[in-house]
Design a protein around this motif. Sequence first.
Motif, PDB file in Angstrom:
ATOM      1  N   TYR A 124      43.502  87.166 -18.466  1.00 37.13           N
ATOM      2  CA  TYR A 124      42.209  86.953 -19.122  1.00 37.13           C
ATOM      3  C   TYR A 124      41.276  88.139 -18.885  1.00 37.13           C
ATOM      4  N   ILE A 125      40.263  88.227 -19.726  1.00 33.76           N
ATOM      5  CA  ILE A 125      39.134  89.133 -19.485  1.00 33.76           C
ATOM      6  C   ILE A 125      37.850  88.321 -19.574  1.00 33.76           C
ATOM      7  N   HIS A 126      36.795  88.794 -18.893  1.00 35.29           N
ATOM      8  CA  HIS A 126      35.474  88.189 -19.013  1.00 35.29           C
ATOM      9  C   HIS A 126      34.809  88.681 -20.301  1.00 35.29           C
ATOM     10  N   VAL A 127      34.046  87.799 -20.953  1.00 34.75           N
ATOM     11  CA  VAL A 127      33.337  88.155 -22.189  1.00 34.75           C
ATOM     12  C   VAL A 127      31.957  87.489 -22.191  1.00 34.75           C
ATOM     13  N   TRP A 128      30.943  88.259 -22.558  1.00 30.51           N
ATOM     14  CA  TRP A 128      29.595  87.730 -22.815  1.00 30.51           C
ATOM     15  C   TRP A 128      29.118  88.249 -24.170  1.00 30.51           C
ATOM     16  N   ASP A 129      28.282  87.477 -24.823  1.00 31.03           N
ATOM     17  CA  ASP A 129      27.517  87.955 -25.980  1.00 31.03           C
ATOM     18  C   ASP A 129      26.110  88.296 -25.511  1.00 31.03           C
ATOM     19  N   SER A 130      25.491  89.260 -26.182  1.00 35.39           N
ATOM     20  CA  SER A 130      24.109  89.605 -25.852  1.00 35.39           C
ATOM     21  C   SER A 130      23.431  90.200 -27.080  1.00 35.39           C
ATOM     22  N   ALA A 131      22.277  89.682 -27.397  1.00 33.32           N
ATOM     23  CA  ALA A 131      21.511  90.232 -28.516  1.00 33.32           C
ATOM     24  C   ALA A 131      20.878  91.562 -28.149  1.00 33.32           C
ATOM     25  N   ASP A 132      20.545  91.745 -26.838  1.00 36.28           N
ATOM     26  CA  ASP A 132      19.690  92.864 -26.466  1.00 36.28           C
ATOM     27  C   ASP A 132      19.934  93.394 -25.054  1.00 36.28           C
ATOM     28  N   LEU A 133      20.956  92.903 -24.348  1.00 36.51           N
ATOM     29  CA  LEU A 133      21.253  93.253 -22.950  1.00 36.51           C
ATOM     30  C   LEU A 133      20.144  92.793 -22.000  1.00 36.51           C
ATOM     31  N   ARG A 134      19.282  91.922 -22.496  1.00 35.46           N
ATOM     32  CA  ARG A 134      18.281  91.291 -21.627  1.00 35.46           C
ATOM     33  C   ARG A 134      18.668  89.848 -21.314  1.00 35.46           C
ATOM     34  N   THR A 135      19.428  89.234 -22.211  1.00 39.93           N
ATOM     35  CA  THR A 135      19.998  87.912 -21.978  1.00 39.93           C
ATOM     36  C   THR A 135      21.485  87.969 -22.307  1.00 39.93           C
ATOM     37  N   PHE A 136      22.255  87.146 -21.609  1.00 35.76           N
ATOM     38  CA  PHE A 136      23.708  87.126 -21.786  1.00 35.76           C
ATOM     39  C   PHE A 136      24.122  85.677 -22.004  1.00 35.76           C
ATOM     40  N   THR A 137      24.812  85.432 -23.110  1.00 36.01           N
ATOM     41  CA  THR A 137      25.107  84.063 -23.523  1.00 36.01           C
ATOM     42  C   THR A 137      26.589  83.895 -23.804  1.00 36.01           C
ATOM     43  N   ASN A 138      26.982  82.608 -23.952  1.00 36.16           N
ATOM     44  CA  ASN A 138      28.337  82.238 -24.377  1.00 36.16           C
ATOM     45  C   ASN A 138      29.395  82.881 -23.488  1.00 36.16           C
ATOM     46  N   TYR A 139      29.162  82.849 -22.177  1.00 37.07           N
ATOM     47  CA  TYR A 139      30.166  83.391 -21.256  1.00 37.07           C
ATOM     48  C   TYR A 139      31.480  82.638 -21.405  1.00 37.07           C
ATOM     49  N   ARG A 140      32.561  83.393 -21.452  1.00 36.00           N
ATOM     50  CA  ARG A 140      33.894  82.786 -21.506  1.00 36.00           C
ATOM     51  C   ARG A 140      34.923  83.782 -20.995  1.00 36.00           C
ATOM     52  N   ARG A 141      36.105  83.280 -20.692  1.00 38.42           N
ATOM     53  CA  ARG A 141      37.248  84.154 -20.451  1.00 38.42           C
ATOM     54  C   ARG A 141      38.178  84.044 -21.656  1.00 38.42           C
ATOM     55  N   VAL A 142      38.688  85.182 -22.102  1.00 37.77           N
ATOM     56  CA  VAL A 142      39.584  85.226 -23.256  1.00 37.77           C
ATOM     57  C   VAL A 142      40.958  85.659 -22.782  1.00 37.77           C
ATOM     58  N   LYS A 143      41.983  84.890 -23.123  1.00 36.52           N
ATOM     59  CA  LYS A 143      43.359  85.203 -22.730  1.00 36.52           C
ATOM     60  C   LYS A 143      43.971  86.183 -23.726  1.00 36.52           C
ATOM     61  N   LEU A 144      44.549  87.267 -23.205  1.00 38.01           N
ATOM     62  CA  LEU A 144      45.085  88.318 -24.068  1.00 38.01           C
ATOM     63  C   LEU A 144      46.598  88.259 -24.223  1.00 38.01           C
ATOM     64  N   HIS A 145      47.308  87.665 -23.264  1.00 41.78           N
ATOM     65  CA  HIS A 145      48.780  87.643 -23.342  1.00 41.78           C
ATOM     66  C   HIS A 145      49.323  86.598 -22.379  1.00 41.78           C
ATOM     67  N   ASP A 146      50.640  86.372 -22.436  1.00 41.23           N
ATOM     68  CA  ASP A 146      51.322  85.422 -21.551  1.00 41.23           C
ATOM     69  C   ASP A 146      52.223  86.125 -20.545  1.00 41.23           C
ATOM     70  N   MET A 147      52.138  87.443 -20.466  1.00 36.68           N
ATOM     71  CA  MET A 147      52.994  88.177 -19.544  1.00 36.68           C
ATOM     72  C   MET A 147      52.544  87.961 -18.108  1.00 36.68           C
ATOM     73  N   ASN A 148      53.463  88.102 -17.173  1.00 38.28           N
ATOM     74  CA  ASN A 148      53.143  87.955 -15.762  1.00 38.28           C
ATOM     75  C   ASN A 148      52.622  89.278 -15.210  1.00 38.28           C
ATOM     76  N   THR A 149      51.544  89.742 -15.810  1.00 32.91           N
ATOM     77  CA  THR A 149      50.942  91.009 -15.401  1.00 32.91           C
ATOM     78  C   THR A 149      49.467  90.990 -15.791  1.00 32.91           C
ATOM     79  N   HIS A 150      48.781  92.033 -15.445  1.00 26.43           N
ATOM     80  CA  HIS A 150      47.340  92.095 -15.534  1.00 26.43           C
ATOM     81  C   HIS A 150      46.831  92.414 -16.944  1.00 26.43           C
ATOM     82  N   SER A 151      45.509  92.299 -17.087  1.00 28.82           N
ATOM     83  CA  SER A 151      44.776  92.791 -18.266  1.00 28.82           C
ATOM     84  C   SER A 151      43.626  93.627 -17.723  1.00 28.82           C
ATOM     85  N   TRP A 152      43.873  94.906 -17.501  1.00 29.07           N
ATOM     86  CA  TRP A 152      42.892  95.764 -16.834  1.00 29.07           C
ATOM     87  C   TRP A 152      42.056  96.544 -17.843  1.00 29.07           C
ATOM     88  N   ALA A 153      40.822  96.778 -17.486  1.00 26.95           N
ATOM     89  CA  ALA A 153      39.949  97.756 -18.136  1.00 26.95           C
ATOM     90  C   ALA A 153      39.864  97.571 -19.646  1.00 26.95           C
TER      91      ALA A 153
END
Length: 467
Positions: A124-153
Motif C-alpha cells: 500500500y501507499i498513503h494518500v491524501w487529497d488537499s485543495a491547498d496544502l492547508r487542509t488534508f482530507t480523505n486519507y486512505r491507503r491504496v493497494k498497488l499490487h499483490d506481490m510479497n514485496t514493497h511499494s517504495w517512493a
Amino acid sequence: MRATPHRQGLPSRRLFLGMAAAVPLAAATDLSLGARPAHAADSAYVMGYFTESPNGTGTDYGLHLAVSTDALRWMPLNQNNPVVTPTEGAGGLRDPFILRKQNGAFVVLATDLKGTDWSYVSQYIHVWDSADLRTFTNYRRVKLHDMNTHSWAPEAFWDAGRGQYGIIYSSVNSSGHNVIMVNYTSDFQTVSAPQVFFDPGYDVIDGDLAVGVGGVNYLYFKSSSAQALVGAKSTSLDPGSFTVFSTPAAHGGTEAPILVKSQTSATWWLWGDTYTPNGVFYAWQSTDLAAGTWTALDQRSYTQPVNSKHGTIQPLTTTEYTNLVAKWGAPAWNRIKSYNHPDRYIRHSDYVGRIDAYPFDPYTDSQWKLVPGLADSAGVSFQSVNYPTRYLRHYAYQLRLDVNDGTSAFAQDATFYKTAGLADAGWTSFRSYNYPTRYIRHSDYVLRIDPISTATDQADATFFVGY
C-alpha cells in the motif's frame, strides 16, 4: 529512503510531474509544467519531506512542508513539525510526493513505513487529497499490487494520451532486482494492475519525471550500482520506452532525485539526497535537459530544511505561498550558515560558539532567536532556542553561550550590529557593539570577535541568516 543492504538499495525518491491546472497562464508555459494556476510573475515553491537527524532528536515520519521563492533556499513551516501524519499501516511515512492534479488541487502520496525497519512489507501507499496544502482530507491507503514485496517512493504524473494519472514506484520484479513499476488511476482510489515502467536490467529506485520538455519525457532515478542519479528519456510515456542517456550526477552515494523547473528562467535544478552520512541534499543545475549533463551548485546557493529527507518540490502561486505561511507560520528561529564553509552552521557546543558541519545533534544547538540587542534594540542578540536563558556573548574576544546576568556589561558583550556581508553584500556580517572595530568570525571553526583586514578575514566574518 536510505538504501541499505537489508532492502536491496530501496528508494529515496521524488517525481517532478506534468503540472496541471485550472487557471490559464498569463504567458506561455514550458510543456513540462503543463497548465497550472501560476503566472509568469510567480516564483514560489513548496517542498514536502520527512525528517531524520543523526541521533534521532529531530526524527519525525509525518509530512513536513517548507516554502521557497527561488527553489533553493527553504523556509520550514509549522516550526518544522509535521502538518499531517498517517494513522493506518505503519503509522508513519517516508518519501512523500506532492502532485498538482488536472483540477488544480493536490494529492499527496507517500511510502507506508515508519522508521527504518526495511523488513516491513507494504503493498500500500498513503494518500491524501488537499485543495491547498492547508487542509488534508480523505486519507486512505491504496493497494498497488499483490506481490510479497514493497511499494517504495511513489510519485505520479498526468498521462494525457491515456487520460489518466500514472503512479510510479519502486518494487522488486521477478528477476530479483528493483525496477520502477506503474499503475494507472483516475481518482487515486482505485488503480489498474501493475506494470513494469522502467527496467534497464539492473537495480533502480526513486523515479522522478519531467513530462513533455521539447516533446521528450525525462526520467531520473537512482542507479544502485553507480550510487548516482541517472537520466533516461523517451518520446512517449509508455512503459518500457525509456532509455538511459545521461551522465551520472552524485556527491557520494546519492538517491532521491528531484527535478525542478524555474518559473522565471530556463534553468532546471536536480536535487539529490545522500543517504550517508545523514541525508544531506546537494543540487545541480542545467538549462538543457537534452544534454544530460549537470553542473554542481555551490552550497552557498541553497539550504535544505533542517533534518529534511527524501523530498518533493512543486511550483506554487504567490498567493498559495502567502496562504501557506499564514496557515502554518514562519519559524520563530534562524540558522546561520558560514560563507566560506557553507556546509557549516553557527552552533553552541559545551557552551562554546563555533561552526560545525550539518547535520548534527542536538540540531537545536544551531537554532537562534535574533532578538533586539540587549544593549541597543537597533542591534541583535543571539538567544539560544534550547537554552533560552543563554545568549552568545564575547569574553576575552571568544564567543560563548552564557546566562544573561542582567548587567550592562553582559548586554554590551551580547549585542551586535548586522551589516552587509564583508565578503558578499548579499550576506551578513555582525559587528560588536562595544568593540566596533571587531566582527564575529570563525577561526579553526571557533567563533570570536576580531578586527578584519584580509580577504580571508572577510570570508570568515560573513554569514547567511536563513532557516
